[in-house]
Design a protein around this motif. Structure first.
Motif, mmCIF file in Angstrom:
data_model
loop_
_atom_site.group_PDB
_atom_site.id
_atom_site.type_symbol
_atom_site.label_atom_id
_atom_site.label_comp_id
_atom_site.label_asym_id
_atom_site.label_seq_id
_atom_site.Cartn_x
_atom_site.Cartn_y
_atom_site.Cartn_z
ATOM 1 N N ARG A 191 -6.498 -4.585 -4.091
ATOM 2 C CA ARG A 191 -6.199 -3.284 -4.699
ATOM 3 C C ARG A 191 -5.255 -3.475 -5.869
ATOM 4 N NH1 ARG A 191 -1.077 -1.289 -3.301
ATOM 5 N NH2 ARG A 191 -1.692 0.842 -3.638
ATOM 6 N N GLU A 233 -4.050 8.303 1.390
ATOM 7 C CA GLU A 233 -3.183 7.136 1.189
ATOM 8 C C GLU A 233 -2.043 7.119 2.200
ATOM 9 O OE1 GLU A 233 -2.202 3.747 -1.591
ATOM 10 O OE2 GLU A 233 -3.948 4.701 -0.691
ATOM 11 N N ARG A 262 -3.494 5.769 5.276
ATOM 12 C CA ARG A 262 -3.738 4.329 5.181
ATOM 13 C C ARG A 262 -2.454 3.527 5.383
ATOM 14 N NH1 ARG A 262 -7.829 6.071 1.451
ATOM 15 N NH2 ARG A 262 -6.302 6.266 -0.239
ATOM 16 N N ILE A 321 0.859 -1.187 0.000
ATOM 17 C CA ILE A 321 0.000 0.000 0.000
ATOM 18 C C ILE A 321 0.894 1.236 0.000
ATOM 19 C CG2 ILE A 321 -0.202 0.193 2.520
ATOM 20 C CD1 ILE A 321 -3.242 0.877 2.003
ATOM 21 N N SER A 350 -9.717 4.816 -3.866
ATOM 22 C CA SER A 350 -9.109 6.140 -3.984
ATOM 23 C C SER A 350 -8.330 6.283 -5.284
ATOM 24 C CB SER A 350 -8.194 6.389 -2.774
ATOM 25 O OG SER A 350 -7.620 7.670 -2.817
ATOM 26 N N SER A 391 -7.849 1.862 -0.536
ATOM 27 C CA SER A 391 -6.788 2.407 -1.375
ATOM 28 C C SER A 391 -7.151 2.266 -2.850
ATOM 29 C CB SER A 391 -5.473 1.679 -1.083
ATOM 30 O OG SER A 391 -4.470 2.052 -2.009
ATOM 31 N N HIS A 410 -6.330 11.901 -2.595
ATOM 32 C CA HIS A 410 -5.763 10.551 -2.642
ATOM 33 C C HIS A 410 -4.452 10.479 -1.873
ATOM 34 C CE1 HIS A 410 -4.124 6.737 -3.865
ATOM 35 N NE2 HIS A 410 -3.043 7.372 -4.287
#
Length: 369
Positions: free
Chosen positions: A311, A254, A257, A16, A283, A280, A250
């Motif tokens: 993702r 992010e 996250r 991520i 987004s 994620s 974003h």
């Protein structure tokens, strides 16, 4: 100078943290088992010869021609490494062999540049540290090839740790291994290559980077890493307001996250990262607008097959999807993505399970040391 030197450097999956690297933010990648092997030995005087097991013909470059924009194609990457070393070079033969899938967003280019950097460092006895080799590989891609990458790929390829994801602060370049041993929890990380062609990827990547830089400028911050959600209203009045708000949102969310995933992993709550992976993707799809139908379909199929989260991974506009699954659900999930792609007339995806591998290193049997 030694007789020869050989290094292996891995590709990567980013668990991520997408497009946050060039915004001085946070990323959480892992090195994978696929990689590039580079061997370097002395060659004819004044000539750099590049040989790839994946290409039919070698590329010869006279050393005075080792300049940006004068070398194109695949050979620009290893040539860029030698240029970035900024030392007087003898004639060399550079041989590479990579099993990192091309065009899948698994950073085959960083595997190539980092393996060549390590082998050249050993052969020429330059004494560069792994951190310095990261800088060399990044300069090769940014300054020689002209690829506007943010540095994450070279960092994880060189510094990756088996059994861990690498929590990277891309402003300070501080890194911390975070344990990610899924077997103990009965879990697996499934990677699915969508086989979707990367349409306009380079131009769109650069456009996203320009939008982020514009947003940071409007906000008066060094990078979007310094922005908060409460700042978004300030972007709305700009001539590119709607787009800047989405791009900045974003990056801001992010970054959060990534930190939330790290906190969960540190606490051993691995399954709970799933919703963050899925958020994620949403987004990237809605705010950063870098997904394509092929990867969106795969994400939905994986979630429908019981994934805790899924993702897209990588720069976008094609490439791979990842999913956190129970290990005994991998086969069913692989069938589900194949069926979903087939129903839409998309290319047949390729799925494989991965786990964190070691970063770049000298290969046994070489004269590297």
């Amino acid at each position: 100078m030694r007789e020869s030197a050989s290094w292996l450097a891995p590709g990567r999956v980013n668990l991520i943290g997408e497009h946050t690297d060039y915004n001085d933010g946070f990323v959480l990648p892992l090195a994978i088992e696929y990689g590039c092997r580079a061997s370097i030995s002395p060659g004819p005087d004044g000539v750099l010869r590049f040989v790839s097991a994946q290409e039919s013909d070698p590329v010869d470059i006279r050393i005075p021609a080792l300049q940006p924009e004068r070398v194109t194609g695949w050979a620009a990457y290893p040539a860029g490494v030698l240029w970035a070393l900024d030392v007087d070079l003898p004639g060399l033969t550079i041989t590479v062999d990579s099993d990192v899938p091309l065009g899948a967003g698994l950073s085959s280019s960083a595997a190539l540049t980092c393996s060549v950097a390590g082998a050249a460092n050993d052969l020429l006895e330059l004494g560069l540290s792994p951190r310095e080799l990261v800088a060399v590989a990044r300069r090769a891609e940014n300054g020689f090839v002209g690829a506007p990458t943010g540095g994450m790929d070279q960092l994880i390829s060189m510094l990756g740790k088996a059994g861990s994801v690498l929590f990277c602060d891309m402003r300070t370049l501080d890194v911390r291994p975070v344990p990610f041993t899924l077997d103990a929890d009965g879990l697996a990380l499934l990677v699915v290559d969508s086989k979707a062609p990367h349409k306009h990827a380079d131009g769109e990547y650069a456009a996203r980077r320009r939008s982020c830089e514009r947003a940071a400028h409007v906000l008066g911050v060094t990078a979007l890493r310094d922005a908060t959600l409460s700042d978004l209203d300030k972007l709305a009045t700009d001539s590119e307001g709607e787009e800047l708000v989405k791009r900045a949102r974003h990056i801001i969310t992010e970054n959060q996250r990534v930190q939330d995933v790290v906190a969960l992993l540190d606490s051993g709550r691995v399954r709970e990262i799933g919703p963050l992976l899925t958020a994620s993707h949403a987004s990237m799809r809605d705010d950063f607008e870098i997904t394509v139908p092929e990867v969106d379909v795969l994400v939905e199929a994986l979630l429908g097959a019981g994934a805790y989260g899924a993702r897209m991974t990588g720069g976008g506009f094609g490439g791979c999807v990842i999913a956190l699954l129970d290990a005994d659900a991998v086969d069913a999930a692989s069938r589900a993505v194949a069926e979903a792609a087939g129903a839409r007339g998309f290319a047949a995806p390729h799925a494989f399970v991965t786990s964190p591998a070691a970063g770049a290193h000298a290969l046994d049997g070489s004269n590297a040391g």
